[in-house]
Structure formats: structure tokens, C-alpha cells
Scaffold this motif. Structure first.
Motif, PDB file in Angstrom:
ATOM      1  N   THR A  74      -8.284 -14.447  17.171  1.00  0.00           N
ATOM      2  CA  THR A  74      -7.053 -15.227  17.295  1.00  0.00           C
ATOM      3  C   THR A  74      -6.036 -14.458  18.120  1.00  0.00           C
ATOM      4  O   THR A  74      -5.960 -13.224  18.059  1.00  0.00           O
ATOM      5  CB  THR A  74      -6.440 -15.557  15.923  1.00  0.00           C
ATOM      6  OG1 THR A  74      -5.920 -14.367  15.328  1.00  0.00           O
ATOM      7  CG2 THR A  74      -7.474 -16.184  15.002  1.00  0.00           C
ATOM      8  N   GLY A  75      -5.259 -15.200  18.891  1.00  0.00           N
ATOM      9  CA  GLY A  75      -4.249 -14.562  19.725  1.00  0.00           C
ATOM     10  C   GLY A  75      -3.055 -15.464  19.946  1.00  0.00           C
ATOM     11  O   GLY A  75      -3.150 -16.691  19.806  1.00  0.00           O
ATOM     12  N   ASN A  76      -1.941 -14.855  20.289  1.00  0.00           N
ATOM     13  CA  ASN A  76      -0.715 -15.605  20.537  1.00  0.00           C
ATOM     14  C   ASN A  76      -0.550 -15.901  22.025  1.00  0.00           C
ATOM     15  O   ASN A  76      -0.938 -15.096  22.876  1.00  0.00           O
ATOM     16  CB  ASN A  76       0.499 -14.812  20.046  1.00  0.00           C
ATOM     17  CG  ASN A  76       0.475 -14.585  18.543  1.00  0.00           C
ATOM     18  OD1 ASN A  76       0.083 -15.475  17.794  1.00  0.00           O
ATOM     19  ND2 ASN A  76       0.880 -13.409  18.112  1.00  0.00           N
ATOM     20  N   VAL A  77       0.005 -17.076  22.332  1.00  0.00           N
ATOM     21  CA  VAL A  77       0.271 -17.460  23.710  1.00  0.00           C
ATOM     22  C   VAL A  77       1.707 -17.966  23.816  1.00  0.00           C
ATOM     23  O   VAL A  77       2.318 -18.365  22.823  1.00  0.00           O
ATOM     24  CB  VAL A  77      -0.697 -18.558  24.209  1.00  0.00           C
ATOM     25  CG1 VAL A  77      -2.128 -18.071  24.202  1.00  0.00           C
ATOM     26  CG2 VAL A  77      -0.551 -19.828  23.375  1.00  0.00           C
ATOM     27  N   GLU A  78       2.225 -17.939  25.014  1.00  0.00           N
ATOM     28  CA  GLU A  78       3.539 -18.514  25.286  1.00  0.00           C
ATOM     29  C   GLU A  78       3.350 -19.926  25.835  1.00  0.00           C
ATOM     30  O   GLU A  78       2.399 -20.194  26.586  1.00  0.00           O
ATOM     31  CB  GLU A  78       4.291 -17.658  26.304  1.00  0.00           C
ATOM     32  CG  GLU A  78       4.552 -16.227  25.832  1.00  0.00           C
ATOM     33  CD  GLU A  78       5.433 -16.158  24.601  1.00  0.00           C
ATOM     34  OE1 GLU A  78       6.313 -17.041  24.462  1.00  0.00           O
ATOM     35  OE2 GLU A  78       5.243 -15.240  23.776  1.00  0.00           O
ATOM     36  N   LEU A  79       4.241 -20.836  25.449  1.00  0.00           N
ATOM     37  CA  LEU A  79       4.114 -22.231  25.850  1.00  0.00           C
ATOM     38  C   LEU A  79       5.115 -22.590  26.944  1.00  0.00           C
ATOM     39  O   LEU A  79       6.214 -22.039  27.016  1.00  0.00           O
ATOM     40  CB  LEU A  79       4.310 -23.154  24.649  1.00  0.00           C
ATOM     41  CG  LEU A  79       3.334 -22.987  23.481  1.00  0.00           C
ATOM     42  CD1 LEU A  79       3.601 -24.055  22.435  1.00  0.00           C
ATOM     43  CD2 LEU A  79       1.888 -23.054  23.962  1.00  0.00           C
ATOM     44  N   ASP A  80       4.703 -23.558  27.757  1.00  0.00           N
ATOM     45  CA  ASP A  80       5.554 -24.078  28.820  1.00  0.00           C
ATOM     46  C   ASP A  80       5.394 -25.587  28.836  1.00  0.00           C
ATOM     47  O   ASP A  80       4.351 -26.098  29.234  1.00  0.00           O
ATOM     48  CB  ASP A  80       5.152 -23.465  30.164  1.00  0.00           C
ATOM     49  CG  ASP A  80       6.041 -23.946  31.296  1.00  0.00           C
ATOM     50  OD1 ASP A  80       7.150 -24.432  31.012  1.00  0.00           O
ATOM     51  OD2 ASP A  80       5.613 -23.839  32.468  1.00  0.00           O
ATOM     52  N   TYR A  81       6.395 -26.316  28.345  1.00  0.00           N
ATOM     53  CA  TYR A  81       6.340 -27.781  28.268  1.00  0.00           C
ATOM     54  C   TYR A  81       5.116 -28.263  27.477  1.00  0.00           C
ATOM     55  O   TYR A  81       4.439 -29.209  27.855  1.00  0.00           O
ATOM     56  CB  TYR A  81       6.334 -28.390  29.672  1.00  0.00           C
ATOM     57  CG  TYR A  81       7.528 -27.997  30.501  1.00  0.00           C
ATOM     58  CD1 TYR A  81       8.802 -28.497  30.219  1.00  0.00           C
ATOM     59  CD2 TYR A  81       7.398 -27.083  31.538  1.00  0.00           C
ATOM     60  CE1 TYR A  81       9.905 -28.119  30.963  1.00  0.00           C
ATOM     61  CE2 TYR A  81       8.500 -26.688  32.281  1.00  0.00           C
ATOM     62  CZ  TYR A  81       9.749 -27.210  31.996  1.00  0.00           C
ATOM     63  OH  TYR A  81      10.846 -26.817  32.730  1.00  0.00           O
ATOM     64  N   GLY A  82       4.816 -27.581  26.376  1.00  0.00           N
ATOM     65  CA  GLY A  82       3.738 -28.007  25.489  1.00  0.00           C
ATOM     66  C   GLY A  82       2.393 -27.436  25.825  1.00  0.00           C
ATOM     67  O   GLY A  82       1.479 -27.474  25.001  1.00  0.00           O
ATOM     68  N   GLY A  83       2.213 -26.891  27.012  1.00  0.00           N
ATOM     69  CA  GLY A  83       0.945 -26.290  27.393  1.00  0.00           C
ATOM     70  C   GLY A  83       1.069 -24.781  27.479  1.00  0.00           C
ATOM     71  O   GLY A  83       2.147 -24.207  27.317  1.00  0.00           O
ATOM     72  N   VAL A  84      -0.049 -24.117  27.739  1.00  0.00           N
ATOM     73  CA  VAL A  84      -0.053 -22.660  27.825  1.00  0.00           C
ATOM     74  C   VAL A  84       0.615 -22.219  29.115  1.00  0.00           C
ATOM     75  O   VAL A  84       0.336 -22.755  30.193  1.00  0.00           O
ATOM     76  CB  VAL A  84      -1.496 -22.122  27.762  1.00  0.00           C
ATOM     77  CG1 VAL A  84      -1.499 -20.604  27.901  1.00  0.00           C
ATOM     78  CG2 VAL A  84      -2.153 -22.529  26.453  1.00  0.00           C
ATOM     79  N   LEU A  85       1.499 -21.240  28.995  1.00  0.00           N
ATOM     80  CA  LEU A  85       2.166 -20.684  30.169  1.00  0.00           C
ATOM     81  C   LEU A  85       1.191 -19.747  30.874  1.00  0.00           C
ATOM     82  O   LEU A  85       0.783 -18.720  30.333  1.00  0.00           O
ATOM     83  CB  LEU A  85       3.419 -19.923  29.754  1.00  0.00           C
ATOM     84  CG  LEU A  85       4.223 -19.262  30.884  1.00  0.00           C
ATOM     85  CD1 LEU A  85       4.752 -20.323  31.844  1.00  0.00           C
ATOM     86  CD2 LEU A  85       5.367 -18.440  30.303  1.00  0.00           C
ATOM     87  N   GLY A  86       0.784 -20.106  32.097  1.00  0.00           N
ATOM     88  CA  GLY A  86      -0.184 -19.307  32.831  1.00  0.00           C
ATOM     89  C   GLY A  86      -1.609 -19.650  32.442  1.00  0.00           C
ATOM     90  O   GLY A  86      -1.890 -20.717  31.891  1.00  0.00           O
ATOM     91  N   SER A  87      -2.515 -18.738  32.714  1.00  0.00           N
ATOM     92  CA  SER A  87      -3.937 -18.943  32.414  1.00  0.00           C
ATOM     93  C   SER A  87      -4.280 -18.415  31.022  1.00  0.00           C
ATOM     94  O   SER A  87      -3.751 -17.386  30.582  1.00  0.00           O
ATOM     95  CB  SER A  87      -4.802 -18.228  33.454  1.00  0.00           C
ATOM     96  OG  SER A  87      -6.164 -18.237  33.061  1.00  0.00           O
TER      97      SER A  87
END
Length: 475
Positions: free
Chosen positions: A321-334
């Protein structure tokens, strides 16, 4: 009372619990599967004074590590002490003795009455309960009076024990209970049973939540979940199953995972249902070349070896499991950017069965909104059901009702079938469904593998060209 709550109580009776009570602060130090057992037990036996009894069990009998010397002093002064803990017994054949592990006292060499081991054999792998420990300094004196050196054990003996965990659960009763519920009711019940409020989630989000349980009910499943913080990733694995081991950052070694050659004991992969690598960006490997090579080998078919240990097998699932940053509901970047270096290897990624898009799940922010209310299955009962159903295979059902369509490799095929088997055990344990219900589950299993396929294509487009996996419901 809610109609679903009434049905849950009618069908499952004593293994149902009011999830609102499980949020009491007094039981916050205990794993959820233990706190819900205690709440259910004391509430049913004494609806008036149950809370006072529960407070005593937790506050008086379950000391914090800082209270170790206070507890030992009481044992020395009064001759015995009562403790609530996760007791674990180790067998030492060379000395013909059982050693008792008492985690809250940081003691690994206490003793235990053999009658307790015979009565509660599960204590050999660890069992929560309330026990009476007698202080017997005479045991040390007796050994030394025979001209021997001071014995290497702590003279505390577990003489009475009452387990807190349910075990030897009748999985058949769980399966039969499913027949009383519609598929939608059953999905809502499972979501409530893991401690969440199903009314907050969409139908798709509920299925994603249940996909988290697949590694607990299906052996040798390798799952990755990436999502924002506070969506319940770690909470579920820590509180819903007794049979998990969580690495929350820090350094991980081959000895801890597979086999400790010095102590000659199996690691967590050899003894647990699932090992969870939490916050994978913070995980450090003590010897990356060795650990990654053994992980990749194990992820293929469940076999591993290390040192003197030759060709051992386990059905332990692996969850990353890992944390991601969101951008308009989707993943920011790849998505790839959020993986640690050892997981960016395509050979490693290809062994992952599915990627769960945790970024689609809402954050759990308010207890009165996002957490479960009303009756659902107690966490300790659900834990044992998930554990017990790992030995069952739905492979024949999958083969009979699902046809895979597209450019599948052997690993694609294996991944979809394992994910689908786990989802079907959860949602259709009785083996009955209509084509539209099964269709939703099949689509999710294929999608989770498709997510991995897409990452492989992004990493190595020549070796893994773009393709689309599919499946048809037949039969």
C-alpha cells in the motif's frame, strides 16, 4: 431497528455486534477483532453493568508497556497477577518445556501449565485472552538446589486461561447465512462488518473495499493499493484479521520475511495469511538484492528457500500500500512515480496480480458519517471466516462460468482467476448468482489486472505492448 440489522441478528445471532459500541474509547488500545468480541460478550451477558466490567478488563488487566515493573512488583508481592494479553507458547524440545510469551510484560520465557496448551492448542500460534499468572520463585530454588546453574526462565506460570477469540468457526454456517440476504444486502453487511458505513460509498466503491479483503480469503494473492491518506488501507488489515503482519516503514530483512537462520524460525511469510508493506515509499530493505530476488521467486508460486531451509511453501498473500497525491480526483502524475525502486522492475510488477485504485475511495473523516452504525458481523468472527475459507477453491466455478477474452499471458490469466476466486468467495460463498451480478465482479477482477498491464506497458512498451483484457460470463 433497521430491517437489515434485524435480519443480521436473526441469522447470525451471537456473532453479530453493534458497531457503534466498538468505537468506545476504552477499547481503543485493543485490536478491533478483540474489542468487538469483548463488547459483544459483556453486553449480552449483562446489558446493565457490561461497560463497568469491560473497563476493568481493559484498564486493570491490560497494562501498557510502561507499567511492566508495577505489574511484576504486584506479582512478587501478592503471588499472582491477572492479565489480558495475546499469549503465545513456544515448544522447546531440547529442554522438554513450554515457554510462554507475554507481550505486555516483554517476557518470552515464562512458563505455562501443560493442561492449558492441551485445552487451547491455538495458543501455540498466539491467542488473546485473560489469564492468571502465578509467581513461583520456588521453581528457581528447586533447580539451583540440585547443583545446577540459575535456570533461564522467568518464574511466572500461566495457570488459568480464558480465550477472547472465537476459533474453530463453522464456515458452513456463514455460507448458509448468505442465503438469507440479497447480493446488495450482503455487500452492505460486509462493508459494515469491516467498520465502514455502506451508505457513504457508491456500488463501485463498495466492491473496491471488498477487493481489499481478497488477500485475506484467497491464498498467494499479490495486491497493490495506491490512494490518498485516511482511506482506511492500514486500518482494515490491522483490525480485521488476526493473521496479518504489517510493516509500516522501517527496514525489512529476508530473515523477518522468510527464515531466520540464526534462530531457525520461519519468518512472517511462512506463518501469516498476509504480509502488508504499508507506505511502501518508506520501506527499506536490509539487503535489497537478496530480499527482492526472494520476493520475486515467492510471488510466482508460493515457494521459497533460505539457508538451511529448503523448498518451503506458503499461501501467504502480499499487499503493498502507498500514498498518492490527487489532482482533480485522479492521481497527480504517473502511478509509477509513487512506487519504490524495487517495485519499478517490470519482472516484479508482472508478478503483482492487481492494482486497486484507492484514489477513488473517499477519506474517512467523521465517525458519525463514515464509520459503521448498527449490527454487523463481529471482526473476530469475520477474521476466522476469512482464514477458514482460504482452503476452499472456487477455481472450478470460475472455469465453468467465466471465459477470458483477449491477449492473456499465463500470468494475466492466473491473476484474474485468483482475484475473481477471492471476490466470489466473499460475495457468493454459496456459489449462487445471476449473470448480471457475476458480471460486475468479473469486470472488477479484470480491471485490477488491466491496471498492472497498463503500468507494464508504460514502463517497457516494447516488451509489454498495449493490450486490452476482457472476459465473458458463460454457462
Amino acid at each position: 431497528m433497521d430491517p437489515l440489522d434485524e435480519k443480521v441478528l436473526r441469522v447470525f445471532g451471537d456473532v453479530a455486534v453493534d458497531k457503534r459500541l466498538a468505537r468506545l474509547e476504552v477499547v481503543s488500545r485493543l485490536p478491533r477483532f478483540i474489542s468487538e468480541y469483548l463488547i459483544s460478550r459483556y453486553y449480552r451477558s449483562d446489558p446493565v453493568n457490561w461497560l463497568d466490567k469491560l473497563v476493568k478488563v481493559v484498564e486493570e488487566y491490560h497494562p501498557e508497556p510502561k507499567d511492566r515493573d508495577r505489574v511484576l512488583s504486584k506479582a512478587k508481592r501478592e503471588g499472582k497477577v491477572t492479565l489480558t494479553d495475546e499469549y503465545k507458547v513456544d515448544v522447546d524440545l531440547k529442554r522438554n518445556i513450554y515457554f510462554l510469551h507475554i507481550p505486555s510484560l516483554q517476557i518470552r520465557d515464562a512458563l505455562v501449565s501443560e493442561s492449558i496448551v492441551e485445552q487451547y492448542e491455538r495458543i501455540l500460534s498466539g491467542l488473546w485472552g485473560i489469564g492468571v499468572l502465578e509467581y513461583r520463585p520456588g521453581l528457581v530454588e528447586a533447580v539451583m538446589s540440585r547443583g545446577r546453574d540459575k535456570p533461564s526462565f522467568t518464574p511466572l506460570v500461566l495457570v488459568e486461561f480464558e480465550p477472547f477469540q472465537v476459533y474453530n468457526v463453522d464456515v458452513k454456517a456463514f455460507i448458509e447465512g448468505r442465503e438469507a440476504f440479497t447480493t446488495q444486502e450482503w455487500i452492505d453487511l460486509l462493508v459494515k462488518s469491516v467498520g465502514l458505513n455502506p451508505s457513504v460509498y457508491s456500488e463501485r466503491q463498495k466492491l473496491l473495499l471488498l477487493a481489499r479483503l481478497v488477500p485475506l480469503i484467497e491464498g498467494n494473492v499479490n495486491l497493490v493499493e495506491l490512494g490518498p491518506r485516511a482511506t482506511g488501507k492500514t486500518y482494515l488489515y490491522r483490525n480485521i484479521s488476526y493473521y496479518t503482519r504489517i510493516y509500516a516503514g522501517g527496514t525489512v530483512s529476508a530473515a523477518r520475511l522468510f527464515y531466520d537462520a540464526r534462530l531457525r524460525v520461519l519468518g512472517d511469510i511462512g506463518t501469516r495469511d498476509a504480509v502488508i508493506f504499508d507506505e511502501i515509499a518508506r520501506i527499506r530493505l536490509s539487503n535489497p538484492d537478496e530480499v527482492v530476488a526472494k520476493l520475486k521467486d515467492y510471488m510466482v508460486d508460493g515457494f521459497f528457500e533460505r539457508g538451511q531451509l529448503r523448498r518451503a511453501h506458503s499461501n501467504c498473500s502480499l499487499v503493498f500500500t502507498g500514498n498518492v497525491e490527487l489532482d482533480y480526483g485522479g492521481v497527480l502524475g504517473s502511478v509509477v512515480d509513487y512506487l519504490p525502486d524495487f517495485m519499478k522492475d517490470t519482472a516484479f510488477l508482472d508478478r503483482v496480480h492487481g492494482l486497486l485504485p484507492g484514489w477513488e475511495l473517499p477519506k474517512i473523516l467523521k465517525s458519525d458519517i463514515h464509520l459503521a452504525q448498527g449490527c454487523a458481523l463481529a471482526a473476530d468472527y469475520l477474521s476466522e471466516v476469512l482464514h477458514g475459507m482460504r482452503v476452499q477453491s472456487f477455481e472450478a466455478v470460475v472455469e465453468q462460468h467465466v471465459e477470458l477474452v483477449g491477449s492473456y499471458t499465463i500470468r494475466d490469466e492466473k491473476a484474474v482467476k485468483k482475484l475473481l476466486s477471492g471476490l466470489m468467495k466473499l460475495i457468493f460463498p454459496q456459489g449462487e448468482f445471476d449473470s448480471s451480478e457475476l458480471r460486475r465482479v468479473v469486470d472488477l477482477a479484470v480491471e485490477l489486472r488491466q491496471n498492472v498491464v497498463d503500468i507494464l506497458s508504460e514502463k517497457a512498451p516494447h516488451e509489454f505492448p498495449r493490450k486490452r483484457l476482457g472476459a465473458e460470463v458463460v454457462g
